[in-house]
Motif scaffolding. Sequence first.
Motif, PDB file in Angstrom:
ATOM      1  N   ASP A 188     -12.622  14.827  11.012  1.00 33.57           N
ATOM      2  CA  ASP A 188     -12.901  15.080  12.433  1.00 33.57           C
ATOM      3  C   ASP A 188     -14.362  14.812  12.771  1.00 33.57           C
ATOM      4  OD1 ASP A 188     -10.326  15.713  12.805  1.00 33.57           O
ATOM      5  OD2 ASP A 188     -10.593  17.896  12.853  1.00 33.57           O
ATOM      6  N   ALA A 189     -15.233  15.100  11.810  1.00 33.41           N
ATOM      7  CA  ALA A 189     -16.675  14.901  12.061  1.00 33.41           C
ATOM      8  C   ALA A 189     -17.089  13.450  11.845  1.00 33.41           C
ATOM      9  CB  ALA A 189     -17.477  15.803  11.128  1.00 33.41           C
ATOM     10  N   GLY A 190     -16.132  12.586  11.476  1.00 27.83           N
ATOM     11  CA  GLY A 190     -16.462  11.166  11.296  1.00 27.83           C
ATOM     12  C   GLY A 190     -17.192  10.885   9.996  1.00 27.83           C
ATOM     13  N   VAL A 191     -17.199  11.856   9.080  1.00 22.39           N
ATOM     14  CA  VAL A 191     -17.883  11.641   7.801  1.00 22.39           C
ATOM     15  C   VAL A 191     -16.959  10.907   6.828  1.00 22.39           C
ATOM     16  CG1 VAL A 191     -18.832  12.832   5.794  1.00 22.39           C
ATOM     17  CG2 VAL A 191     -19.415  13.606   8.091  1.00 22.39           C
ATOM     18  N   LEU A 192     -15.697  11.314   6.809  1.00 25.04           N
ATOM     19  CA  LEU A 192     -14.715  10.676   5.922  1.00 25.04           C
ATOM     20  C   LEU A 192     -13.583  10.067   6.753  1.00 25.04           C
ATOM     21  CD1 LEU A 192     -14.347  13.416   3.132  1.00 25.04           C
ATOM     22  CD2 LEU A 192     -15.822  11.394   3.099  1.00 25.04           C
ATOM     23  N   VAL A 193     -12.880   9.129   6.132  1.00 28.82           N
ATOM     24  CA  VAL A 193     -11.681   8.573   6.767  1.00 28.82           C
ATOM     25  C   VAL A 193     -10.542   8.615   5.743  1.00 28.82           C
ATOM     26  CG1 VAL A 193     -12.845   7.001   8.381  1.00 28.82           C
ATOM     27  CG2 VAL A 193     -12.332   6.234   6.059  1.00 28.82           C
ATOM     28  N   PRO A 194      -9.298   8.744   6.225  1.00 24.64           N
ATOM     29  CA  PRO A 194      -8.188   8.661   5.273  1.00 24.64           C
ATOM     30  C   PRO A 194      -8.170   7.281   4.637  1.00 24.64           C
ATOM     31  CG  PRO A 194      -7.443   9.427   7.432  1.00 24.64           C
ATOM     32  CD  PRO A 194      -8.840   8.926   7.603  1.00 24.64           C
ATOM     33  N   SER A 195      -7.838   7.238   3.358  1.00 30.33           N
ATOM     34  CA  SER A 195      -7.795   5.949   2.660  1.00 30.33           C
ATOM     35  C   SER A 195      -6.759   6.040   1.558  1.00 30.33           C
ATOM     36  CB  SER A 195      -9.171   5.648   2.064  1.00 30.33           C
ATOM     37  OG  SER A 195      -9.090   4.523   1.221  1.00 30.33           O
ATOM     38  N   GLY A 196      -5.749   5.184   1.630  1.00 36.47           N
ATOM     39  CA  GLY A 196      -4.668   5.266   0.649  1.00 36.47           C
ATOM     40  C   GLY A 196      -4.103   6.669   0.641  1.00 36.47           C
ATOM     41  N   ASP A 197      -3.957   7.241  -0.555  1.00 35.61           N
ATOM     42  CA  ASP A 197      -3.426   8.602  -0.594  1.00 35.61           C
ATOM     43  C   ASP A 197      -4.542   9.645  -0.609  1.00 35.61           C
ATOM     44  OD1 ASP A 197      -4.485   8.289  -3.076  1.00 35.61           O
ATOM     45  OD2 ASP A 197      -2.656   8.717  -4.200  1.00 35.61           O
ATOM     46  N   GLY A 198      -5.780   9.203  -0.446  1.00 31.08           N
ATOM     47  CA  GLY A 198      -6.895  10.139  -0.463  1.00 31.08           C
ATOM     48  C   GLY A 198      -7.831   9.939   0.717  1.00 31.08           C
ATOM     49  N   GLY A 239       0.803  -1.211   0.000  1.00 32.81           N
ATOM     50  CA  GLY A 239       0.000   0.000   0.000  1.00 32.81           C
ATOM     51  C   GLY A 239       0.839   1.265   0.000  1.00 32.81           C
ATOM     52  N   ALA A 240       2.156   1.112   0.038  1.00 35.62           N
ATOM     53  CA  ALA A 240       2.966   2.309   0.132  1.00 35.62           C
ATOM     54  C   ALA A 240       2.786   3.199  -1.082  1.00 35.62           C
ATOM     55  CB  ALA A 240       4.441   1.930   0.263  1.00 35.62           C
ATOM     56  N   THR A 241       2.577   2.573  -2.254  1.00 32.83           N
ATOM     57  CA  THR A 241       2.414   3.392  -3.451  1.00 32.83           C
ATOM     58  C   THR A 241       1.069   4.098  -3.462  1.00 32.83           C
ATOM     59  OG1 THR A 241       1.649   1.418  -4.545  1.00 32.83           O
ATOM     60  CG2 THR A 241       3.932   2.058  -4.945  1.00 32.83           C
ATOM     61  N   ARG A 242       0.180   3.704  -2.581  1.00 27.57           N
ATOM     62  CA  ARG A 242      -1.101   4.412  -2.509  1.00 27.57           C
ATOM     63  C   ARG A 242      -0.941   5.641  -1.631  1.00 27.57           C
ATOM     64  NH1 ARG A 242      -5.050   0.694  -3.982  1.00 27.57           N
ATOM     65  NH2 ARG A 242      -6.618   2.003  -3.082  1.00 27.57           N
ATOM     66  N   GLY A 243       0.277   5.875  -1.160  1.00 28.54           N
ATOM     67  CA  GLY A 243       0.504   7.005  -0.276  1.00 28.54           C
ATOM     68  C   GLY A 243       0.286   6.532   1.139  1.00 28.54           C
ATOM     69  N   SER A 244       1.011   7.075   2.064  1.00 26.00           N
ATOM     70  CA  SER A 244       0.811   6.546   3.410  1.00 26.00           C
ATOM     71  C   SER A 244       0.000   7.515   4.240  1.00 26.00           C
ATOM     72  CB  SER A 244       2.149   6.254   4.053  1.00 26.00           C
ATOM     73  OG  SER A 244       2.905   7.419   4.028  1.00 26.00           O
ATOM     74  N   VAL A 245      -0.956   6.948   4.906  1.00 24.07           N
ATOM     75  CA  VAL A 245      -1.861   7.717   5.737  1.00 24.07           C
ATOM     76  C   VAL A 245      -1.456   7.431   7.173  1.00 24.07           C
ATOM     77  CG1 VAL A 245      -4.247   7.914   6.430  1.00 24.07           C
ATOM     78  CG2 VAL A 245      -3.672   7.470   4.052  1.00 24.07           C
ATOM     79  N   ALA A 246      -1.452   8.429   7.965  1.00 27.14           N
ATOM     80  CA  ALA A 246      -1.040   8.213   9.358  1.00 27.14           C
ATOM     81  C   ALA A 246      -1.953   7.219  10.037  1.00 27.14           C
ATOM     82  CB  ALA A 246      -1.098   9.542  10.088  1.00 27.14           C
ATOM     83  N   MET A 247      -1.366   6.184  10.597  1.00 27.86           N
ATOM     84  CA  MET A 247      -2.143   5.145  11.266  1.00 27.86           C
ATOM     85  C   MET A 247      -1.640   5.021  12.689  1.00 27.86           C
ATOM     86  SD  MET A 247      -3.934   4.041   8.733  1.00 27.86           S
ATOM     87  CE  MET A 247      -4.495   2.412   9.116  1.00 27.86           C
ATOM     88  N   SER A 248      -2.498   4.561  13.540  1.00 25.68           N
ATOM     89  CA  SER A 248      -2.073   4.443  14.923  1.00 25.68           C
ATOM     90  C   SER A 248      -1.520   3.071  15.252  1.00 25.68           C
ATOM     91  CB  SER A 248      -3.238   4.750  15.845  1.00 25.68           C
ATOM     92  OG  SER A 248      -4.318   3.926  15.500  1.00 25.68           O
ATOM     93  N   GLY A 249      -1.653   2.065  14.366  1.00 18.25           N
ATOM     94  CA  GLY A 249      -1.143   0.721  14.634  1.00 18.25           C
ATOM     95  C   GLY A 249       0.356   0.705  14.530  1.00 18.25           C
ATOM     96  N   PRO A 250       1.030  -0.429  14.639  1.00 17.14           N
ATOM     97  CA  PRO A 250       0.391  -1.699  14.936  1.00 17.14           C
ATOM     98  C   PRO A 250       0.166  -1.919  16.435  1.00 17.14           C
ATOM     99  CG  PRO A 250       2.728  -1.992  14.662  1.00 17.14           C
ATOM    100  CD  PRO A 250       2.471  -0.539  14.451  1.00 17.14           C
ATOM    101  N   GLU A 251      -0.817  -2.701  16.689  1.00 14.97           N
ATOM    102  CA  GLU A 251      -1.058  -3.113  18.066  1.00 14.97           C
ATOM    103  C   GLU A 251      -0.463  -4.504  18.233  1.00 14.97           C
ATOM    104  OE1 GLU A 251      -2.652  -1.061  20.277  1.00 14.97           O
ATOM    105  OE2 GLU A 251      -2.426   0.358  18.627  1.00 14.97           O
ATOM    106  N   ALA A 252      -0.558  -5.005  19.457  1.00 13.31           N
ATOM    107  CA  ALA A 252      -0.045  -6.352  19.705  1.00 13.31           C
ATOM    108  C   ALA A 252      -0.759  -7.340  18.810  1.00 13.31           C
ATOM    109  CB  ALA A 252      -0.272  -6.723  21.155  1.00 13.31           C
ATOM    110  N   VAL A 253       0.004  -8.246  18.223  1.00 15.36           N
ATOM    111  CA  VAL A 253      -0.563  -9.230  17.302  1.00 15.36           C
ATOM    112  C   VAL A 253      -1.186 -10.363  18.099  1.00 15.36           C
ATOM    113  CG1 VAL A 253       0.051 -10.924  15.563  1.00 15.36           C
ATOM    114  CG2 VAL A 253       1.052  -8.642  15.508  1.00 15.36           C
ATOM    115  N   GLY A 254      -2.262 -10.904  17.561  1.00 18.39           N
ATOM    116  CA  GLY A 254      -2.870 -12.077  18.191  1.00 18.39           C
ATOM    117  C   GLY A 254      -3.760 -11.709  19.349  1.00 18.39           C
ATOM    118  N   GLY A 255      -4.797 -10.938  19.052  1.00 14.06           N
ATOM    119  CA  GLY A 255      -5.730 -10.518  20.100  1.00 14.06           C
ATOM    120  C   GLY A 255      -6.372 -11.706  20.788  1.00 14.06           C
ATOM    121  N   SER A 256      -6.652 -11.559  22.028  1.00 13.82           N
ATOM    122  CA  SER A 256      -7.259 -12.661  22.771  1.00 13.82           C
ATOM    123  C   SER A 256      -8.756 -12.679  22.529  1.00 13.82           C
ATOM    124  CB  SER A 256      -6.980 -12.482  24.248  1.00 13.82           C
ATOM    125  OG  SER A 256      -7.524 -11.242  24.637  1.00 13.82           O
ATOM    126  N   VAL A 257      -9.364 -13.813  22.788  1.00 10.71           N
ATOM    127  CA  VAL A 257     -10.802 -13.936  22.595  1.00 10.71           C
ATOM    128  C   VAL A 257     -11.497 -13.559  23.889  1.00 10.71           C
ATOM    129  CG1 VAL A 257     -12.674 -15.517  22.056  1.00 10.71           C
ATOM    130  CG2 VAL A 257     -10.477 -15.697  20.879  1.00 10.71           C
TER     131      VAL A 257
END
Length: 659
Positions: free
Chosen positions: A326-336, A116-134
Amino acid sequence: MELWERSATLELLDGLLGECARGGGRVAVVAGEAGIGKSVLVNEFARRCGARARVLWGGCDRLVTPRALGPLHDIGRQTGGVLAERLGAGAAQEEIFAASLEELSGATGAPVELAGATRGSVAMSGPEAVGGSVAAGGRAAAGGSAVVNWSGAANWSASVAPTRRVPPVVVVEDAHWADEATLDWLVWLGRRIGRLPALLVVTYRDDEVGAEHPIRGALAALPSAIVRRVRLRPLSYGCVTELVRRAGRDPATVHRLTGGNPLLVTELLASEGPAVPATVQDLILDRLCSLPEPARELARLVSVLPTRADAAVVAGAADLVETCVDAGVLVPSGDGVAFRHELLRSAVEESLSPARRAAAHRRVLGVLARTPGVDPGRLVHHALNARDEAAVLRYGQLAGIGAARQGAHREAAAHYRAAVEHAGGLPAERRAELLEAYAEQAYLAGLAEEALRARQAALELREAEGRAGPVGENLRWISRLAWWAGRREQAWEAAARLVTVLEDGDPQLAMAYSNQSQLHMAAHHLDEAVAWGERARELADRLGDVAASVHAEINVSTARLVRGKAGAPAALRAAHERAEAAGLADHAARALVVLATGPVQLAEYGVAAARSKRPWPTPPAATSTAMFSTCSACGPWCGWRAATGTARWPTPRRRWPSR
Ligand SMILES: Nc1ncnc2c1ncn2[C@@H]1O[C@H](COP(=O)(O)OP(=O)(O)OP(=O)(O)O)[C@@H](O)[C@H]1O
Ligand SMILES: [Mg+2]
C-alpha cells in the motif's frame, strides 16, 4: 502505465515479431543502464503481442554466483513438458538445450500454458486492450496498471492466452547476470532460431559490462543477420520538462538529478514535498520511514533477496506485506513480493548495518533451506552473506556439482572456491577431493592460475597422505597448468617429479610419459616429443590405458604435423574419433584444436581456410575454454569458430604457448 518515448522501439519489436511469424526467427538485444526501462518495454511489448505470440519469460538474478541455467528453469516451469522434465531430472546440458529447442519448435501448435502460473498467481488488473495507440509527443499509450516486472508480465500475457498457432517469444531478462551455461544456451539457441518462427528478446545493462565480460563474446557469436540491437536512451529534456511541469516541479533540477533516467524521474515525481531527494537511496529510505517498524523490518528482510522474496520468506506476514504494498515500497511478484526496482532493493540492502544484514540473510537462509526446489546457488549466496561457514561448505559443494553438470564451469568453480575457503574442518582426504574438483572446474573455465593454486594445495595434502596415485595426478596437472600460466620451470620440474614418483608398473606412468611428450611438443622439441610420445603409447597400449594412448598419439601427430608429414592430419582425425568414442571429451577436443590451429601456426592460411569449410564435429561441452582460446593464434582467421558451429567460443585470452 504510460510509456514515454518508446514507441519507435515497440514498433521495431513488433516488426520483428511479424518477420518471425512469416517463418524466420529473430533476436532482439535490448540494452541500457539500470532503470532505463528495459523491463517495462518488454512487458509492454508482451502485452501488445496478446494472442499473436506465446511469451516465455526467464530472468537472471544478482546472486554472488548466478544460478546455473536460471532462465531456462523459469521457462521450463512455464512450458512444462520435456523441458521441465529434463531440467528436473538434472539432465546433461546438451539434453536440456535440445529439449528447449523441441519446446520452441513444437510450441507453435501447443496450447499456451498459464505462463508464470507455477510462480503463484498475483492479482492483476489486466488485461487491457491489446495494441495501444501511439500518443502525440511520441509516447505510447499503454493502458492498465499491471505490475511491470518480468514475473508480472508473465501473468499478464497468460491472461490473453491464444488458442491458435502462434510464434513463441522467449524473453531473457538481465543477461548481464547470466551464468556461463545460460550464455552458452543463448548462443546455441541464437544460432538455430533463424530456422524457427520464434523471437528471442535479451535484455542487459550494457553500462555494467566491461570489455572482458562474457556476455560480450556471447552477443558477438550470434548470427548478425538476424539480430537487432536496441539501446534505450534516457528521456529527452523536453519529455522530462513536460512531466515535471505537470507535477509542479523545477524541470532543470529534475533533469540534472536524474539524467533523464525514467526510474529516477518516476521516483522523484512520486516523492512528496518541495525538496528533491538527492539519491535513490534517500528516496526509498524516505519512503520506508513512513512505515510502522514491523513493516519496515519486513522490507529490510525482503531487501536481501535478489529479484524477489519467495512466498515462504514472507509467509505469515500478510498484513505487513499489504502495508508495504500500500505504501508503494513493495509490489506483488510471482508468488511473493519484490521491490519495485532492483536499484531500490539494493539501496535498502546497502543501507543495513553489517550485523543487521547478516542476520537478515541468516533468516532467509533458514527459510529457503527448508523450502523444496530452491537452487543451491541461492543458498550459497545467503550463506556467504550470513557468514555461515558450515552452510557455505555444504551448499557450495552441492551447487558446484550441479553447475558443473550443467556446463556452467565458471559458476561451479566459484561455488567450489567458496566451499574450499570454509573447508578447514574437513578431514584431509575430503579436503583434497574438494580441491581437485575445484581445480577441474577452474581448468574447464579457463582459470589456469586458479586451477594451479588448487592443484598445489591438493598436492600438499596428497603428499602427506603418501599415496603415489593421487600425488602423480596432481603433479601432472601442475605441469600442464604451470605451462599455460607461463611458468615453464615449474612445469618441467613437476613433469620430471611425476616420472620419478610413479613406480614401474604404476597405471599412471604412461600418462606421465605422455605429459613429457606434450611439454616437449609445446616447447617445439619435436624429436623428444616423438620419442616420449612413442614410449608412452607403447606402455599405454600394453596397460590398456586408452586415455594415455590417445593423448600420446595426439602429441606425436602434432609434432609430425608441424614437420609437415602427410599422414599427420589423418592420424589426428583418428585420434579424435578414438577419444570421442571413449568419452574422453578433453582429448577429443585437443585433437580438433591441433587440426584447426596447426596450419595457422605454420602460416598455411589457405589450408586452414579450406579446412574450416569442412563439416567439423561438435566440440564437446566439457572441455576447457582455455584450450579453445588458443584460437587467438588465428589472428584474422576465425572461420574455424564459425565452421564448428554450435559452441560459444570464448573471447581469446591467451596465445598458443610460444615455442
Ligand atoms: N519509457 C518509460 N516511461 C515511463 N516510465 C518508465 C519508462 N521506462 C522506465 N520507466 C519507469 O522506470 C522504472 C524502471 O524501469 P525498468 O524496471 O524497466 O528498468 P530496467 O531498465 O529494466 O532496469 P534494470 O536494469 O534495473 O532491470 C519503471 O518501473 C517505470 O516506473
Ligand atoms: Mg529490468
